[in-house]
Design a protein around this motif. Structure first.
Motif, short mmCIF file in Angstrom:
data_model
loop_
_atom_site.label_atom_id
_atom_site.label_comp_id
_atom_site.label_asym_id
_atom_site.label_seq_id
_atom_site.Cartn_x
_atom_site.Cartn_y
_atom_site.Cartn_z
N ASP A 42 -26.60 -31.32 2.33
CA ASP A 42 -25.32 -31.88 2.76
C ASP A 42 -25.60 -33.06 3.69
OD1 ASP A 42 -25.46 -30.96 5.60
OD2 ASP A 42 -25.27 -28.98 4.71
N ASN A 43 -24.57 -33.85 3.91
CA ASN A 43 -24.66 -34.99 4.82
C ASN A 43 -24.16 -34.51 6.18
OD1 ASN A 43 -25.29 -37.64 5.39
ND2 ASN A 43 -23.26 -38.41 4.89
N THR A 44 -25.05 -34.41 7.15
CA THR A 44 -24.74 -33.78 8.43
C THR A 44 -24.59 -34.82 9.54
OG1 THR A 44 -25.81 -31.68 7.91
CG2 THR A 44 -25.62 -32.24 10.23
N PHE A 45 -23.53 -34.65 10.34
CA PHE A 45 -23.27 -35.50 11.49
C PHE A 45 -23.27 -34.61 12.73
CE2 PHE A 45 -21.33 -37.28 7.77
CZ PHE A 45 -21.55 -38.64 7.84
N THR A 46 -24.19 -34.86 13.64
CA THR A 46 -24.23 -34.10 14.89
C THR A 46 -23.35 -34.78 15.91
OG1 THR A 46 -26.48 -33.32 14.45
CG2 THR A 46 -25.70 -33.19 16.72
N LEU A 47 -22.33 -34.06 16.39
CA LEU A 47 -21.40 -34.60 17.38
C LEU A 47 -21.88 -34.29 18.79
CD1 LEU A 47 -19.85 -34.54 14.68
CD2 LEU A 47 -17.82 -33.83 15.94
N VAL A 48 -22.24 -33.01 19.01
CA VAL A 48 -22.75 -32.56 20.30
C VAL A 48 -23.78 -31.48 20.05
CG1 VAL A 48 -22.21 -31.45 22.50
CG2 VAL A 48 -20.55 -33.01 21.48
N THR A 49 -24.90 -31.52 20.76
CA THR A 49 -25.85 -30.42 20.76
C THR A 49 -26.41 -30.27 22.16
OG1 THR A 49 -27.97 -29.60 19.90
CG2 THR A 49 -27.61 -31.97 19.78
N THR A 50 -26.11 -29.14 22.80
CA THR A 50 -26.56 -28.88 24.16
C THR A 50 -27.37 -27.59 24.17
OG1 THR A 50 -24.74 -27.45 24.91
CG2 THR A 50 -24.33 -29.82 24.89
N ASP A 51 -27.71 -27.14 25.36
CA ASP A 51 -28.44 -25.87 25.47
C ASP A 51 -27.52 -24.67 25.29
OD1 ASP A 51 -27.11 -26.54 27.80
OD2 ASP A 51 -28.62 -25.69 29.14
N THR A 52 -26.21 -24.90 25.07
CA THR A 52 -25.28 -23.78 24.91
C THR A 52 -24.50 -23.79 23.60
OG1 THR A 52 -23.52 -25.00 26.08
CG2 THR A 52 -24.94 -23.56 27.41
N PHE A 53 -24.45 -24.92 22.89
CA PHE A 53 -23.73 -24.94 21.62
C PHE A 53 -24.08 -26.19 20.83
CE2 PHE A 53 -20.93 -27.69 24.06
CZ PHE A 53 -20.32 -28.52 23.12
N MET A 54 -23.64 -26.16 19.56
CA MET A 54 -23.76 -27.32 18.68
C MET A 54 -22.45 -27.52 17.95
SD MET A 54 -26.56 -28.10 15.69
CE MET A 54 -26.62 -29.70 14.87
N LEU A 55 -21.99 -28.76 17.88
CA LEU A 55 -20.78 -29.12 17.15
C LEU A 55 -21.14 -30.23 16.19
CD1 LEU A 55 -17.63 -28.63 17.00
CD2 LEU A 55 -17.42 -30.61 18.51
N GLY A 56 -20.76 -30.07 14.93
CA GLY A 56 -21.10 -31.08 13.95
C GLY A 56 -20.17 -31.06 12.76
N ILE A 57 -20.40 -31.98 11.86
CA ILE A 57 -19.65 -32.07 10.60
C ILE A 57 -20.67 -32.14 9.48
CG2 ILE A 57 -18.17 -33.56 9.17
CD1 ILE A 57 -16.87 -34.55 11.77
N TYR A 58 -20.40 -31.41 8.41
CA TYR A 58 -21.21 -31.66 7.21
C TYR A 58 -20.31 -31.94 6.03
CZ TYR A 58 -20.94 -26.76 5.42
OH TYR A 58 -20.54 -25.54 4.93
N GLU A 59 -20.81 -32.78 5.14
CA GLU A 59 -20.07 -33.22 3.96
C GLU A 59 -20.80 -32.78 2.70
OE1 GLU A 59 -18.29 -37.45 5.68
OE2 GLU A 59 -20.04 -37.46 4.36
N LEU A 60 -20.00 -32.43 1.69
CA LEU A 60 -20.53 -32.14 0.37
C LEU A 60 -19.80 -33.01 -0.65
CD1 LEU A 60 -20.70 -28.23 0.39
CD2 LEU A 60 -22.65 -29.79 0.40
N GLY A 61 -20.56 -33.67 -1.51
CA GLY A 61 -19.94 -34.46 -2.56
C GLY A 61 -19.33 -33.58 -3.63
N PRO A 62 -18.52 -34.15 -4.52
CA PRO A 62 -17.92 -33.37 -5.60
C PRO A 62 -18.98 -32.60 -6.40
CG PRO A 62 -16.97 -35.57 -5.52
CD PRO A 62 -18.12 -35.57 -4.57
N GLY A 63 -18.74 -31.31 -6.56
CA GLY A 63 -19.68 -30.47 -7.29
C GLY A 63 -20.92 -30.10 -6.50
#
Length: 304
Positions: A42-63
């Motif tokens: 998948d295409n991953t975008f890391t928004l925040v990554t700290t010593d307590t959590f991670m927030l991100g977005i991942y994308e999947l193309g059609p199929g």
């Protein structure tokens, strides 16, 4: 921009130098995940990554699908930005999720995701307290004989999940904050995964002077994840009552723009759609809506 392993726990701030930070969508760190096979990544975008959590977005193309199965040493929650998607769990659960719906996966739950549509799908994910151990991706992946699926070769010898999955369709209440959609310890023990439809979100209201709608997808001892909806209208801009959290958190703008006002610092930042704001523990803030429509952010907070 950087390998996932190189920024873990360090974006946008070092753990010993946390400060409130606006992260514009073009500043997100991008990578393929898993990194060793673009065909099943998948295409991953890391928004925040700290010593307590991670927030991100991942994308999947059609199929598309990300494979092989993945696992985390923390709980993971989804908010579907653009659906539908089908989330597969190694225990034989499959969740069909539409835009705006959520998912709770307890720590140790093997999973992957499919896009059976003709459009790109996007998933906002929140992992806490830790996203990965020393291996990204995991070094050992379950075989077909260790997972359940339609006509799987070893289904009869794997645990029957029907008695482990709880009914979460009842209306929640304030007392459910901290154990939604289910008791977290039990979920981590059974490995059951829960789709949280729009009507299954835990609704509450923050503030009495300036009420704001809260809609929890998950709320437990590891973290809290859901929507904040701030209405428009009134004499002057609509704002939320100030709040402060014991743990680190972040706000992702879904419908905006929305202003984040740091009350004590007397600073403010405008979040456009798809922007993120990092809130270190102890930061006093409020949301301000200058628009003529409701605004919505997704919150990811480790401790309320």
């Amino acid at each position: 921009m950087a390998k996932l392993v190189d920024i873990q726990g360090r974006f946008p701030c070092e753990p010993d130098n946390k400060k409130p930070t606006l992260i514009k969508k073009w500043e997100y760190s991008t990578a393929l995940y898993p990194p060793n096979n673009a065909f099943t990544s998948d295409n991953t975008f890391t928004l925040v990554t700290t010593d307590t959590f991670m927030l991100g977005i991942y994308e999947l193309g059609p199929g598309g699908v990300f494979a092989p199965l993945d696992i985390h040493p923390g709980d993971e929650s989804y908010y579907i930005l653009n659906g539908p998607v089908v989330q597969r769990s190694g225990n034989g659960q499959f969740a069909y999720l539409e835009t705006g719906e959520g998912l709770f996966m307890p720590e140790g739950a093997w999973h992957c995701c499919h896009n059976f549509s003709d459009q790109k799908t996007r998933i906002l994910y929140f992992i806490t307290p830790k996203a990965w151990d020393e291996h990204i991706p995991p070094a050992v992946i379950p075989t077909e004989e260790e997972t359940k699926f339609y006509k799987g070769p070893n289904n009869d010898n794997l645990p029957d999940m029907r008695g482990a999955i709880k009914d979460i369709s009842r209306q929640g209440c304030t007392d459910d904050i901290g154990c939604w959609p289910v008791d977290p310890a039990e979920a981590r023990k059974t490995g059951a995964v829960y789709a949280v439809r729009d009507f299954e979100k835990l609704n509450n209201v923050h503030g009495t002077t300036h009420p704001m709608l809260l809609r929890f997808i998950t709320s437990n001892d590891y973290g809290h994840f859901g929507e904040m909806v701030l209405p428009a209208g009134g004499y002057g801009p609509r704002c939320s009552d100030p709040d402060v959290h014991k743990g680190d958190g972040a706000l992702y703008c879904v419908d905006g723009p929305v202003t984040v006002n740091l009350v004590d610092a007397e600073e403010s930042f405008v979040l456009e759609p798809e922007d993120t704001f990092f809130l270190p523990a102890g930061t006093k803030y409020q949301l301000v809506n200058f628009e003529n429509k409701p605004v919505k952010v997704v919150f990811a907070i480790t401790e309320l």
